[in-house]
Design an enzyme around this catalytic site. Structure first.
Site, PDB file in Angstrom:
ATOM      1  N   LEU A  34       0.796  -1.216  -0.233  1.00  0.00           N
ATOM      2  CA  LEU A  34       0.102   0.043  -0.041  1.00  0.00           C
ATOM      3  C   LEU A  34       0.824   1.192  -0.103  1.00  0.00           C
ATOM      4  CD1 LEU A  34      -2.796  -1.111   2.547  1.00  0.00           C
ATOM      5  CD2 LEU A  34      -2.756  -1.168  -0.086  1.00  0.00           C
ATOM      6  N   GLY A  35       2.094   1.067   0.361  1.00  0.00           N
ATOM      7  CA  GLY A  35       3.051   2.290   0.428  1.00  0.00           C
ATOM      8  C   GLY A  35       3.943   2.389   1.342  1.00  0.00           C
ATOM      9  N   GLY A  37       7.090   4.778   3.575  1.00  0.00           N
ATOM     10  CA  GLY A  37       7.581   6.521   3.877  1.00  0.00           C
ATOM     11  C   GLY A  37       8.698   6.287   4.892  1.00  0.00           C
ATOM     12  N   GLY A  38       9.792   7.116   4.828  1.00  0.00           N
ATOM     13  CA  GLY A  38      10.759   6.928   5.989  1.00  0.00           C
ATOM     14  C   GLY A  38      11.240   5.695   5.937  1.00  0.00           C
ATOM     15  N   PHE A  39      11.177   4.887   7.202  1.00  0.00           N
ATOM     16  CA  PHE A  39      11.591   3.578   7.380  1.00  0.00           C
ATOM     17  C   PHE A  39      10.539   2.561   7.657  1.00  0.00           C
ATOM     18  CE2 PHE A  39      14.899   6.231   9.334  1.00  0.00           C
ATOM     19  CZ  PHE A  39      15.845   6.178   8.272  1.00  0.00           C
ATOM     20  N   SER A  40       9.208   2.924   7.075  1.00  0.00           N
ATOM     21  CA  SER A  40       8.147   2.037   7.191  1.00  0.00           C
ATOM     22  C   SER A  40       7.448   1.684   5.916  1.00  0.00           C
ATOM     23  CB  SER A  40       7.072   2.804   8.099  1.00  0.00           C
ATOM     24  OG  SER A  40       7.554   3.035   9.242  1.00  0.00           O
ATOM     25  N   VAL A  42       3.665  -0.400   4.702  1.00  0.00           N
ATOM     26  CA  VAL A  42       2.298  -0.967   4.911  1.00  0.00           C
ATOM     27  C   VAL A  42       1.676  -2.006   4.011  1.00  0.00           C
ATOM     28  CG1 VAL A  42      -0.028  -0.501   5.411  1.00  0.00           C
ATOM     29  CG2 VAL A  42       1.871   0.932   6.651  1.00  0.00           C
ATOM     30  N   LYS A  57       2.169  -3.142   9.514  1.00  0.00           N
ATOM     31  CA  LYS A  57       2.927  -2.127   9.569  1.00  0.00           C
ATOM     32  C   LYS A  57       4.341  -2.577   9.900  1.00  0.00           C
ATOM     33  CE  LYS A  57       3.930   2.547  11.686  1.00  0.00           C
ATOM     34  NZ  LYS A  57       3.332   3.483  12.676  1.00  0.00           N
ATOM     35  N   ASP A 164      -0.472  13.603  17.673  1.00  0.00           N
ATOM     36  CA  ASP A 164      -0.388  13.707  16.026  1.00  0.00           C
ATOM     37  C   ASP A 164      -1.983  13.578  15.793  1.00  0.00           C
ATOM     38  OD1 ASP A 164       0.479  14.292  13.732  1.00  0.00           O
ATOM     39  OD2 ASP A 164       1.055  12.235  13.278  1.00  0.00           O
TER      40      ASP A 164
END
Length: 318
Positions: A34-35, A37-40, A42, A57, A164
């Protein structure tokens, strides 16, 4: 943020793979990437056993500090049990991070999959046709989010702040119940700042982990001697309530233009469209929440009471 916003777990795509994950002896087939970003990353996965869909995740940790933060997120998931906060179904980690010798570890979290997506997704669809939500529905969803926040702010032995809160961190269940997710920025609510070094450290953490259009003013410019508390979340709630009315936070447009969100937030200038389809009472609730000075900002109990009073008043209108 170092970790991927969990809103990505709600996106449906068409990439199918034969990859599988084994988490604590349970097999999950990866349906879609699904995508990232950074070091993650999903993934949308399915259990061959019950055919249910889940979101996994995966966080890649490059240091002991990264690993500590990821495992802390898991601990928060395990401690928190509330219908308006996402549950952790399972988790594990592999390896041991060491930045000196360039060894990484991996942390996995199995989470529910919400077919409706996030509040951000929902508002995005409605914005295309200017299909405003009713005041009653806005307040119903908002009060559900407030219930989750109240649970955090009243947590024992120590109050917690999400840090957040935003529309993309609120899932919507099949019956439109709001569910707060992504606990990667969560921390003890009260932070005593003693000196410029403490202030700069907290400001740097906020810049990394708190989304700018929803970030409280006191986190943009942290004073050298102060106490930061759970009312950072209250500011974010005000931005969410505004977004439920007009599809975006009052500071989203500024952010998208590339102008200074910090200056806009610190100015305290929140305006509403001229042709507003909502009662003045709802605008006043938003302004009541969005107080620049945190000492003047209400606590969650006052926010909930005022929102509930407005909702009850609408019920009594024939």
């Amino acid at each position: 943020m170092n970790t991927l916003g969990l809103s990505l777990i709600m996106r449906m795509g068409c990439i199918c793979t034969r990859e599988s994950l084994n988490i604590n002896g349970v097999k999950y087939n990866v349906k879609e990437h699904l995508g990232e970003g950074g070091f993650s990353t999903v993934n949308l996965v399915q259990s061959p056993r019950n055919k249910k869909l889940y979101a996994v995740k995966k966080i890649i940790c490059h240091s002991i500090e990264d690993q500590k933060l990821a495992l802390q997120e898991i601990e928060y998931y395990k401690k928190l049990k509330h219908p308006n906060i996402i549950e952790l179904i399972d988790s594990t980690f592999k390896g041991s991070a060491d930045i000196v010798v360039n060894i990484t570890s991996e942390v996995y979290m199995v989470l529910p999959y919400y077919n409706r997506g996030t509040l951000h997704d929902y508002l995005g669809l409605k914005s295309l046709s200017k299909d405003y939500m009713s005041t009653k529905e806005i307040l119903r969803i908002f009060l559900g989010i407030c219930d989750g926040v109240k649970y955090l702010h009243n947590f024992k032995p120590e109050p917690l702040a999400h840090r957040d809160l935003k529309t993309s961190n609120v899932c919507l269940s099949d019956d439109m119940t709001p569910v707060i997710m992504d606990l990667g920025s969560m921390a003890p609510a009260k932070v005593q700042v003693c000196g410029s070094q403490d202030a700069q450290k907290l400001q740097d953490i906020a810049a990394e982990r708190c989304s700018m259009p929803y970030r409280a003013p006191e986190l943009f410019n942290v004073e050298s001697y102060c106490v930061i508390d759970e009312r950072t979340d209250i500011w974010s709630l005000g931005c969410i309530l505004y977004a439920m009315c007009y599809f975006k936070s009052p500071f989203d447009i500024i952010y998208e233009r590339g102008d200074s969100v910090a200056l806009a937030v610190l100015s305290g200038n929140v305006t509403f469209p001229v042709e507003a389809p909502f009662p003045q009472d709802l605008h006043e609730l938003i302004l009541y929440i969005l107080k620049i000075n945190p000492s003047e900002r209400p606590y969650i109990y006052s926010v909930t009471e005022r929102a509930q009073t407005l909702s009850n008043r609408l019920d009594n209108i024939v």
